[in-house]
Scaffold this active site. Structure first.
Site, PDB file in Angstrom:
ATOM      1  N   CYS A  68      20.509  24.746  36.527  1.00 35.32           N
ATOM      2  CA  CYS A  68      21.467  24.302  37.519  1.00 35.32           C
ATOM      3  C   CYS A  68      22.657  25.264  37.616  1.00 35.32           C
ATOM      4  CB  CYS A  68      21.948  22.922  37.060  1.00 35.32           C
ATOM      5  SG  CYS A  68      22.922  22.043  38.228  1.00 35.32           S
TER       6      CYS A  68
ATOM      7  N   CYS B  54      26.293  23.299  31.121  1.00 36.41           N
ATOM      8  CA  CYS B  54      25.946  23.506  32.534  1.00 36.41           C
ATOM      9  C   CYS B  54      26.538  24.793  33.101  1.00 36.41           C
ATOM     10  CB  CYS B  54      26.427  22.304  33.341  1.00 36.41           C
ATOM     11  SG  CYS B  54      26.027  22.422  35.089  1.00 36.41           S
TER      12      CYS B  54
ATOM     13  N   CYS C 253      31.687  23.522  40.209  1.00 35.01           N
ATOM     14  CA  CYS C 253      31.937  22.148  39.760  1.00 35.01           C
ATOM     15  C   CYS C 253      33.131  22.155  38.807  1.00 35.01           C
ATOM     16  CB  CYS C 253      30.696  21.632  39.021  1.00 35.01           C
ATOM     17  SG  CYS C 253      30.794  19.885  38.553  1.00 35.01           S
TER      18      CYS C 253
ATOM     19  N   CYS D 211      16.413  19.546  46.315  1.00 36.46           N
ATOM     20  CA  CYS D 211      17.555  19.313  45.428  1.00 36.46           C
ATOM     21  C   CYS D 211      18.729  20.059  46.031  1.00 36.46           C
ATOM     22  CB  CYS D 211      17.228  19.853  44.031  1.00 36.46           C
ATOM     23  SG  CYS D 211      18.634  19.816  42.913  1.00 36.46           S
TER      24      CYS D 211
ATOM     25  N   CYS E 162      30.926  19.984  32.009  1.00 38.52           N
ATOM     26  CA  CYS E 162      29.864  19.703  31.038  1.00 38.52           C
ATOM     27  C   CYS E 162      29.507  20.999  30.292  1.00 38.52           C
ATOM     28  CB  CYS E 162      28.631  19.111  31.725  1.00 38.52           C
ATOM     29  SG  CYS E 162      28.991  17.551  32.544  1.00 38.52           S
TER      30      CYS E 162
ATOM     31  N   GLU F  34      23.206  27.036  45.955  1.00 35.42           N
ATOM     32  CA  GLU F  34      21.758  27.063  45.774  1.00 35.42           C
ATOM     33  C   GLU F  34      21.126  25.696  46.037  1.00 35.42           C
ATOM     34  OE1 GLU F  34      22.301  28.397  41.531  1.00 35.42           O
ATOM     35  OE2 GLU F  34      20.891  26.762  41.165  1.00 35.42           O
TER      36      GLU F  34
HETATM   37  N1  SAH Z   1      27.246  16.415  38.741  1.00 38.21           N
HETATM   38  C1  SAH Z   1      26.000  15.672  38.795  1.00 38.21           C
HETATM   39  C2  SAH Z   1      24.833  16.557  39.218  1.00 38.21           C
HETATM   40  C3  SAH Z   1      24.597  17.632  38.211  1.00 38.21           C
HETATM   41  S1  SAH Z   1      23.060  18.404  37.997  1.00 38.21           S
HETATM   42  C4  SAH Z   1      25.725  15.045  37.446  1.00 38.21           C
HETATM   43  O1  SAH Z   1      26.452  15.322  36.500  1.00 38.21           O
HETATM   44  O2  SAH Z   1      24.803  14.246  37.344  1.00 38.21           O
HETATM   45  C5  SAH Z   1      21.854  17.236  37.556  1.00 38.21           C
HETATM   46  C6  SAH Z   1      21.567  17.068  36.076  1.00 38.21           C
HETATM   47  O3  SAH Z   1      21.236  18.276  35.407  1.00 38.21           O
HETATM   48  C7  SAH Z   1      22.733  16.469  35.319  1.00 38.21           C
HETATM   49  O4  SAH Z   1      22.252  15.444  34.485  1.00 38.21           O
HETATM   50  C8  SAH Z   1      23.213  17.647  34.502  1.00 38.21           C
HETATM   51  O5  SAH Z   1      23.947  17.216  33.382  1.00 38.21           O
HETATM   52  C9  SAH Z   1      21.930  18.333  34.175  1.00 38.21           C
HETATM   53  N2  SAH Z   1      22.041  19.734  33.759  1.00 38.21           N
HETATM   54  C10 SAH Z   1      22.904  20.671  34.198  1.00 38.21           C
HETATM   55  N3  SAH Z   1      22.701  21.852  33.582  1.00 38.21           N
HETATM   56  C11 SAH Z   1      21.677  21.658  32.739  1.00 38.21           C
HETATM   57  C12 SAH Z   1      20.995  22.508  31.796  1.00 38.21           C
HETATM   58  N4  SAH Z   1      21.345  23.774  31.626  1.00 38.21           N
HETATM   59  N5  SAH Z   1      19.965  21.964  31.087  1.00 38.21           N
HETATM   60  C13 SAH Z   1      19.616  20.682  31.265  1.00 38.21           C
HETATM   61  N6  SAH Z   1      20.222  19.835  32.115  1.00 38.21           N
HETATM   62  C14 SAH Z   1      21.246  20.315  32.840  1.00 38.21           C
END
Ligand code: SAH
Length: 340
Positions: free
Chosen positions: A324, A110, A103, A96, A107, A83
């Site tokens: 995300c 996520c 991934c 974006c 986390c 996406e």
């Molecule tokens: N792997 C990279 C890019 C990830 S997405 C990273 O970790 O930075 C970009 C941001 O969105 C990251 O800070 C991630 O932790 C955050 N993110 C992902 N899912 C989320 C959610 N459900 N709510 C809020 N932030 C989220």
């Protein structure tokens, strides 16, 4: 360009052809060699026989009625889907992009990480997220944030190749200053990126002010301790002169206490950074919840009172909202149950 020149030389073509083909690919975003009308038919046929242009097709496009945000699900040649999101800001249009299919960083809140990492994207696939969206909207894209699914520094070589191509003067010619690479904090990658001579903005997904809490939210923090990650960020700032960005996804009862705000302010004092608060976008499988607007504002105000530069991330496309990686997951689920 050098690689193209090399390949064309092998086909017995003069060096200037490389520039012609490069511009077709990266300025006009040609999806096939047959579009390259100023090349001889014989050469077009040779190119078609020996090379492939990566193209991707949107499986689904959701368009926000509020702010024009567009969310795309693209299908890749091997059947995987990713996406990407198009957003309009006063400073220009931004895309974006995803850097991997899924991934593997784990986390807890996520959606992208739930099914693990299927594979990394190639530089061409990342480019096509931008190019295809330009073709679809007919609008120029001036900014890229690598904040979609995947960990860009876990796909280092192709990600840097993407950065070199998207900033190439003969192609998209995007300014490195308009690109943000977001990472969960892979220290060696941050240090390496500071040496590439491509001064993109680095965003660190911090999410917690202490090693202990960070490990609970982000398992990868065990491998890369907070102190070392922040040291690498400092090196990045010193080498590139780019102000750092710290993302802090705020979860109710997880990391939103005033005590955490105080700790965070202390941790970041002297880091020349900007904190982005992201109210956690709830994902069914994770159990994380969003604090109320007031709680997030109180957290922000506490940071401000300590002199920290902070904003709450504006939510784009609220009416087509999905966290995300959620759009891809819902697409996969629809297909698995045969409802799409
Ligand atoms: N792997 C990279 C890019 C990830 S997405 C990273 O970790 O930075 C970009 C941001 O969105 C990251 O800070 C991630 O932790 C955050 N993110 C992902 N899912 C989320 C959610 N459900 N709510 C809020 N932030 C989220």
């Amino acid at each position: 360009m050098e690689e193209l020149a090399e390949s064309l030389k092998e086909l017995g073509e003069p060096a200037y052809r490389a520039s012609q083909v490069f511009k077709w690919l990266h300025q006009k975003k040609a999806g096939s060699f047959s579009e390259m009308t100023d090349l001889s038919k014989a050469l077009r046929e040779k190119l078609e026989a020996g090379f492939a242009i990566t193209v991707m097709h949107p499986e689904k496009v959701l368009v926000s009625g509020i702010d024009g945000t567009r969310k795309y699900v693209f299908s890749l040649k091997d059947g995987n889907v990713i996406e990407s999101v198009f957003m309009r800001y006063h400073h220009g249009n931004s895309v974006c992009i995803s850097s991997q299919v899924g991934c593997r960083m784990g986390c807890r809140f996520c959606a992208s990480t739930i099914g693990g990492c299927v594979r990394s994207l190639t530089a061409s696939e990342m480019l096509w997220e931008v190019y295809r969206i330009e073709k679809d909207t007919g609008e120029h894209v001036s900014n890229v944030v690598i904040m979609g699914s995947g960990e860009p520094l876990d796909n280092y070589e192709e990600m840097v190749r993407f950065l070199r191509l998207v900033t190439d003067k003969n192609g998209q010619d995007m300014s490195a200053r308009n690109i943000t690479v977001s990472t969960c904090g892979l220290t060696p990658g941050i240090r390496k990126l500071s040496e590439e001579g491509i001064p993109v903005t680095l965003a660190l997904s911090l999410h917690a002010p202490t090693q202990e809490l960070r490990e609970q939210i982000m398992p990868i923090a065990k491998a890369y301790p907070l102190r070392e990650v922040l040291d690498a960020c400092k090196v990045y700032w010193q080498k590139t002169g780019r102000r750092l960005s710290f993302e802090y996804s705020v979860g109710k009862g997880v990391n939103d206490s005033m005590e955490n705000a105080d700790r965070l302010a202390k941790l970041l004092s002297g880091m020349h950074g900007h904190v982005n608060l992201i109210p956690i976008n709830p994902v069914k499988e994770t159990g994380y919840r969003q604090p109320g607007r007031e709680a997030v504002e109180a957290f922000r105000d506490r940071l401000l009172s300590h002199g920290i530069n902070v904003t709450i991330r504006r939510e784009m496309g609220r009416d087509i909202s999905s966290a995300c990686g959620q759009l891809r997951r819902s697409h996969l689920n629809d297909h698995a149950s045969g409802t799409d």
